[in-house]
Structure formats: C-alpha cells, structure tokens
Design an enzyme around this catalytic site. Structure first.
Site, PDB file in Angstrom:
ATOM      1  CE  LYS A  64      45.503 -14.789 -22.862  1.00  9.21           C
ATOM      2  NZ  LYS A  64      44.215 -15.059 -22.176  1.00  9.21           N
TER       3      LYS A  64
ATOM      4  CB  THR B  59      42.746 -11.029 -19.777  1.00  5.57           C
ATOM      5  OG1 THR B  59      42.577 -10.824 -18.611  1.00  5.57           O
ATOM      6  CG2 THR B  59      44.072 -10.351 -20.072  1.00  5.57           C
TER       7      THR B  59
ATOM      8  CE  LYS C  87      43.751  -9.358 -16.225  1.00  3.64           C
ATOM      9  NZ  LYS C  87      44.261  -9.824 -14.959  1.00  3.64           N
TER      10      LYS C  87
END
Lengths: 290, 290, 290, 290
Positions: A237, A92, A168
């Site tokens: 994050k 990711t 994603k």
C-alpha cells in the site's frame, strides 16, 4: 490536557498509552472493542468519535485512506467538534486525502495538522518516534507537549499539512528501495557461495549503519522475518502511495515499478501474512534459490 | 617492510603515502610519471613493475579490469617475482578476473589476495578505509600490518579471493541503488513544493545515518556535486560489474537495469565529467524539472 | 430496431451514424449538445438517458470508468429501463467496473453485455471495427445485427462480461508495448546514423505487418504524430487499466511499469495534447536526441 | 559462381544447400564434419577455410562474435584471399565487430559486406529469407544473384556494413519485446480465467498479423514450445547485442533491462535447452501459475 485519540492498532495503542501515562485525559475510540478495554484498564476513557472530537483536540492513527475518510471526514463527527477544534492526523495517508481533509476542516472552521511518524511499534512504546508535522505554527505549538511524549524529535516541514505526508511517503519509499536493494545484492552473494549475513555485517558496519539497513538487513541476511511488525500488504500500500504521489506530480519512479512487481509476486506466492521485509524472497525465487 | 605499490591514482597515492609515512620502504610504479615524483618526494622509491614484484610483496590499486590484465598478468612482471611472492590486489575488479588471476598466480607458484576497499580518497588519506579481504589466512596475516596502516578495519570473507570482490561489487551496488532511490524521492519532494535538502535532513537524522545517505544525500538534496570524487563513468563501470556478477550466477537484478539506464541517460546528457552522485539529475530531467 | 445510444465522442458518433444509416431508430444522448445535433441531422432522435433506456436496448460508448459509473449506474436511468432491458457497454473500462455493472444490472432484472471494440475512428466510420463481446448468448444473438453494422467481425469470449474487457485491456497493452518497443529500437537506429523510417519499412515488410506496427511505426519512424487520433492521457489511462487488471490478479507487469514511466515523462514534458504514439519521443529525449 | 561458404549450422546448411541446388560451385567448411558430409552428398565441395577464401567470394553464417573473430579475422584465412576478394558475413554479430571487420578487410585490400537475415530455418530452406545488406553497391550487385537464391527480398540499408547488423539486432529486439509483451498479457488473461490461445487468436486476426505474433503467439498461447528453433541462450545473446548497441550510442533501453532479467530468470530455472519463446514461462512463474 483533555484529548481524544482515535484508532488503537498496534501503533495507536502504544501512543495512547504513553499519553495516559504522561497524565493526560485521553478519550479513546476504536472500531473493535478489545484495545479500548485494554486502554481503559490503563486509565483512558472509552468514548464515541463524537465525544473524542468534543474535547477540541483529537489525535488519530488509522490504517489507511479509507478508514480516515470514513471516520474523520464523517459529517457527524465533525459536527461534534467545537469551533476551532484541532485534529492531528498521524496516519500514513495519501497527499490527495491530506489536501482534501485540510480543505474540509477549514471550511468548517476546524483546524487540521498532519503529523505522520517514523518508527515501528517498539519505538512507539518507548516514546521514541520521529514525528514529521506540517500545518499552522500555532496549532503545532499547542500539541508540541503531546508530541514530546510520543516521540524523540519533531520535524516541522512547513504549513501545508500534505507536505508532512509527502515526507512520510517518500521516506517509506526509501525504506522499501533499501529492502529491494539488499534483497538483490544478498541474492548474488548467496548464489556466489558467500554468507549473506556476513555481507550485511560488513556493509552495516560503516557504510550503512542505522535501523533500516541493520534491522531489515539482518532479517534478510538471515532469512528470518519474524516477528511480523509491518505486514507485506501494508508495505505494498505504501509503495502505491509513493507511485501515486509521483504520478500526481508527473515524476516517473522506475524503482517504484520494480517494487510494485516484487510485492505483487510475493503476494502471488502466498506471502500476504509475512513481514514486508520478506518481499526479499522474490529475488531469491527469481534466481532459482527458493 | 620492503614492498611494491602499483597504481598511483587518487586512492593509490593516498595509500602509498601512508605506507611510506608508517616507515615502510615502498617501490612505486605508475603509468604516468607525475604521481611517482610526488611520492618519491615523500620518501618512496620510483621503480619498474618488475622491481616492484621483485620485493616479494606487492600491493596494487589500478583502475579497472583492463589495467589489471595488462599490468598484473603481464608475463614479464610475473617472471620477476620470487617464488611465493604475494600480490595484494586492492582494486575493484570483476570476480571473473579475480578468479583468473588467482588461478594464474597459483600456476606460477605465486600467491594472490583480493583486498578491495570501501571509502573515498579522504578516507584513504586518513588511513580510514574499510578493507575486505579474502585468500589464504597466512598471506592475510603477513600483510595485516599494512592493512592496519591503510584502514580502520579489515574484514576477512573467506579463502576465495573473488569473494572479496563480490562483497565490494555488491556493496557499491547498494550505494548506487541508494543514490537512485534518493534521486527519485527528492524529485517527488521537489515537484511537491518542498525542499529536498530538508527531506534528506529528516531522513538521515535517524533512519538513514552514515556516510552514504548523509554524504550523497547532501549532494543530491542541494544539487551540489562538487568536488568530483568518483567520476560518473566509473560508477557506470561498477554497475556493470554488478550486472555481470548477477548474470554469471543467474541472478536477475531489476534495480540494476534501472541504474544502467539512468547512467546511460546521464552520459547522453554530457555528465561524463561529473561525480556519480550527479546521476540523480536524470530523475529531475525526466520529471521536466531540469 | 429501436435503440438507445449513449455517448457521442469521436467513436460513438461514427458508430451511431452507421446504425442510423442501416435503418435503425436511434435515440441518442450526449453530455454536450453539439454531437447530438449532428446526429439528429443525420436522422437520429435526440433523447434523455431515461428515454434511451426505455427503448429496452441501449448501446453506450463513454470515455472512462467515471462516466460509465455516473451515467449507466445512475438509479434514475436504470429505473427507466423496462424489465429485461439490455445494455451493451462498448467502452474500454476496468474489469472491476464491468463486474460491478453486471452484478447491479442482474439485481435489477436487467441484462448487461460488454462489447468493447478494436479500431480507431476511421474503422468506426467504415463499420470496420473488431468487436469483442461476452455475456449471455441469447443477448448477444439479439444485438448481433447491430454488431454486424458496426464491425467487420465479432469475437465472443464467453459469458462473463468482464472477460471481454480483459481482452480489450490486454490488447491495448500489446499496442502500447509495441509503441514503446519501436520507440526504443528506432532511437538506437537514429543514434547509429540510420533512417528510422527505413528500419520500420524493413521490419513491417514481413515480420510485423498489420495496422499497429505499420500505422504507429510509420508515425514513429517519421516523427509525425498528426492527426491526433487517441490522446496521450487516454493511452496512459489504458496502461493503468492493464496494471490494475494485473494487480487484481497478482500478475507482475514489468513492461507496464516501463510504460507508466514513459507516459508520465511525456506528460511532464507537455505532450498531453499529442497522439499517444508521441510517447515515443520519451526514448529520444532520454538519449539526448530531442 | 564458384564460392566459399563457412558455417553449416541449421541456417547455414539450408542456405548452402540452396546455393548448390541453384547450380553454384560451393566450397563448404564447418567446425564439425557432419554437416560438411551432408552438403558434400548434395553436391558441395568440402574445403578448408583457406580454400573457401581462395575462391574470392565467401559467404559465412557463424554462430556469434567469438566464432567470427576466430575464423574470419584469422590472419591465415585472410592471407589466402586474393586481392579484392569479397566476404559476405550473414551472421548476427555486434556492430562493434562489424566495424572492426570492415576496417581490417579494407586494410588488407579485401571487401566486406554485412548481410544478416530475418527468418528461421524453414525460411532458409525455402529460400524465403529477408536479407538486409549494407556495403559497397558494386559488391552488393555482385552477390545479388546469390541473395536471390537465398531470400525473398533484399533490403539495402546503405554503405556502412555495420548498419545492416544494427537493423538485424534491433529487429530481433522487436521480436523479443513482442514475446515478453505477449507473455505478460496472456498471463493476466490466464489468471483472469480466460483462454490465452483465444486471446492470441483475437489479437492476431487483425491488429497483429504476421509471423512474429501469430507464430510465437501460438506457442505462448498454447504453452507449446516445440520444436526448438532458436535456443533460449541465443535469444539472450541477441538481447545482449541490443543492449550493447544501445549503450555504445548512449541510448537507454528500459524494455531491454526487463528482457535481460526475464532471460536470466529462465536460465536460472533450467530452461537453457528450450526455444526462446519459452521465456514466456517467466511471467507465469512470477504470477504463481507455473
């Protein structure tokens, strides 16, 4: 196939193990040696990043933009790759880095696919991930047999690798929003004298089935955030990746601002080692319940 | 059973029709005569509110707090009810009004149940609602056969009627939050050059199945908000109920503040006659896409 | 004094000109040559960055973190500085960069002061800036005569250079919050049929005097955002500095999230060349007035 | 003049006392008798609401919409007023109630002015209020001598009484926004190891002079919220008036949503008896500093 696999965290370890079990020759590399030894015991081959790239087909599952930049855009590693070698980045990462990686690989005559996954470590272990990929169709066809080992289903969202990362990132954004929404709702329920777990049971019975609401909802309803599957700073994050993806495309994300503050507040209260679902405690704290 | 049914909007009409079809004698009242005639043609009995109350068992499905206050707390109506008569209020109203209603009914020797429902008009027509009820167990048992006609499942959340309304209000809050989250995410997807409908398809395949994400997601992904099932101002009203429920219990609702502004902005842009899913257009407008 | 001055944007040009006028020998450098020629005509000396550093006392006024990193942490420039040379960084940069700069200068035996300023170009031209400085007291004393030329007042906020940047960043945050607050309030006033300019006049008469409310308030009340003194993307950059400063210290900034979205929305609507006060148009647009 | 004065809270008492001192005959009424006795000792006349209205000129300073509705729209009180009697409502009430009052007074042949004030009790005691009035010019001229006793300046914002309330409500909104902005900024300052009081001193020296920033800023910078001049729930009420004023005119108020949550959180943490500036503690609590 003979392939390289870079990055053996919880997810990567489970994925590489499945590839080995499916009969592939897997040259594995990891920053720390523990997981490498574990995989080697299961039949993988310990290797350097260069050796992994030399196979011509490399999958990677690294932690974040920084790790990807250091390892996978490292000139030495790229120099070790044969012409036309294919790298499948399953981490990711930001769309900005995905765009840069695709460009740099192309400049060197290498091929690059993005193939981030939905699913936690249990799904990875069970070969049950949902894989979202984007890139050159021929390249995708080449590694589809590997995807079939790793996941339950592969979604192809076009030929621009960064688009898979976009899916994603925004998918994780929906998960984070769902956690916050359940946190707020269950806090009103609790303050109103009702059992939050019952509320979650009613809502997931029909309107909100599926792993996100049922899984995180159960944790939030019972205020039981163990085991830690995805640490809170990693969730923070990912919220940051969504905010950046929005900012770069001039899209305001008001829920994202709320999420940002909720995560910062959780970190300010020492929740950095908890599962990201525990960000739900922020809502309770604000209501004077914690 | 011989019962009264008050309030024949889209939901109430479908529900009353099912009760008639199940063989019950249903005395119906509505503010405007059209739906009454329609139900009478299907076998219901046109009645005054007083006649409905005189049956001793009254279900109601009115639009909002104001309508409930005018009709169901009307002294004349209550005076017509025999001692111990039972009123089952299935509307989405505030917990404050539910508490007041329970108190006033008790003072008059009447019984009061809250039984709000999840599901739109199709679910109501199919007898497929999810009913959330709270109140005296004996009273619930008495009307359970009616609930079995109207819904797929009844959840009992305790003996305090307002608790059922709390579940309904916060449940709708989760729906509204899901709509906004999808609106923001699909706007980034669109601004990034990907098809929002594909994004929704990927996300609802596994992580977010169920009617809310699949149903509203499909509308948002395709930007197709017809037919209008639940008008935008009604959704705004429900967000207001959640904000009030939070405020009365000292629970901040930061997502609620965002929702409030998104609905106001939609109303400012003339979307008052659209389905509440169309509040998603606010995110696109802010990003300069609309 | 014989000093270097690096960075001749609107602010830097006005400041360097005042230093020349006060009799100092000023070696100026700028990326583009136009302002250098202009200053040279006024009596300054065109120079390289290395020559500027060789004077032993360098003031700089660069645009952002990137420019500061490229120019002032450039090893060649630093190598040109004599032992104990003093650099006074007057730009609005992040506290993270200020901390790094202070560290790197110390490692090389150089001295570093932060001295960001409040005030726009007219204030710079009039020698009327408010200077906020932090660092070693002896170094501050050394350049105080220069500060006296540039500003109306110098505030010393301790010995940690980054603290001066923190004051500047949060000061600008207060300005940005004031602009948004006035934007929202005047939009309600306008939607209510009253003149926003009159509202601003009433409020600044007594409760909110001073340049921020009177100055920006007048622009917002009249919807007249010319001349462009501080471009909107620079204001957005400063909001980002505040959000980062908060994030690094675990401080949620809910107003900051709102500001972030308002600026992004302004950029999405093509306002990138306007003064940052024009972010106020976002509020009007949301209310359907634009 | 011979006038009535209704409502002797902190503000009303100070105002009525000044009117008495200026030589007017003031018939005072208050819900609780203490302030009436105090004023009577100072030369005022204790009266019923009807007697106050019978003078033909009534000023009032009541707490909120509810009190105004009960006292000043009471048919008995209005019936006591001679034809053409003038009522000057100086309280902070909603624009909706102001519109209703103006309508009902007109229907009865009475006159109605809105004249809310800016300033706290010290300003009221010193005859130093800022008065914002709206209504029929002749009526304003009639009571201008009274305004001159009560305030330093009268602003007339047109002939629609509710417009004066709109100015007052949005003015208070600017104050509340300023408090929250300072709360957030000083929390970053504190978390960064600097003294918030010094920060406030720097910022109010030049950019933000005036009573709001200097006064509330000093309280926030020193975390000293005594004496309690304006209780936190009253501030919350005023934020609600702004949100309602926005909602009724289709104006989103994102800062208002943040304020709403900050006040609710303060109330959830037992701050209901504190000055509204103490809502600043919410920001510190969220950052783990409280």
């Amino acid at each position: 196939m003979r392939i390289g696999f870079i990055g053996l965290g919880g997810m990567g370890t489970a994925m590489a193990r499945n590839l080995v079990a499916a009969g592939h020759t897997v040259l594995v590399w990891n920053r720390s040696p523990g997981p490498v030894a574990e995989l080697a015991a299961a039949g993988a081959v310990s290797a350097s990043i260069e050796e992994a790239f030399a196979t011509g087909t490399v999958l990677s599952m690294l932690a974040d933009d920084r790790a990807v930049t250091e390892r996978l855009l490292d000139p030495a590693a790229l120099a070790a790759a044969p012409a036309g070698a294919l790298h499948v980045n399953m981490a990711t990462i930001s769309t900005a880095l995905a765009e840069r990686a695709a460009r740099e690989y192309a400049e060197r005559g290498l091929r690059y696919l993005a193939a981030p996954v939905f699913g936690r470590t249990e799904a990875a272990a069970a070969g049950n991930l949902t894989i979202v990929t984007a890139g050159e169709p021929a390249a995708i066809a080449e590694v589809q047999p590997l995807f079939d080992v790793l996941g339950r289903r592969t979604w192809t969202v076009g030929e621009v690798p960064a688009h898979a990362n976009l899916v994603k990132i925004l998918g994780n954004y929906l998960v984070a929003c769902s956690i916050e929404a359940m946190a707020e709702a269950t806090t009103v329920i609790e303050a109103g004298g009702l059992d939050p777990a019952l509320f979650i049971e009613v809502l997931t019975d029909n309107l909100f089935p599926g792993p996100v609401f049922a899984g995180y909802g159960s944790m939030i309803g019972k205020r039981s955030y163990e085991p830690v599957n995805f640490r809170l700073p990693l969730g923070f994050k990912d919220v940051g990746l969504a905010l950046s993806a929005g900012q770069e495309r001039n899209v305001p994300l008001p829920f994202g601002g709320v999420l940002r503050d909720a995560f910062i507040e959780a970190l300010a209260h020492g929740q950095g080692e908890q599962d990201w679902a525990a960000v739900a405690e922020t809502a309770r704290r604000r209501a004077g319940l914690a």
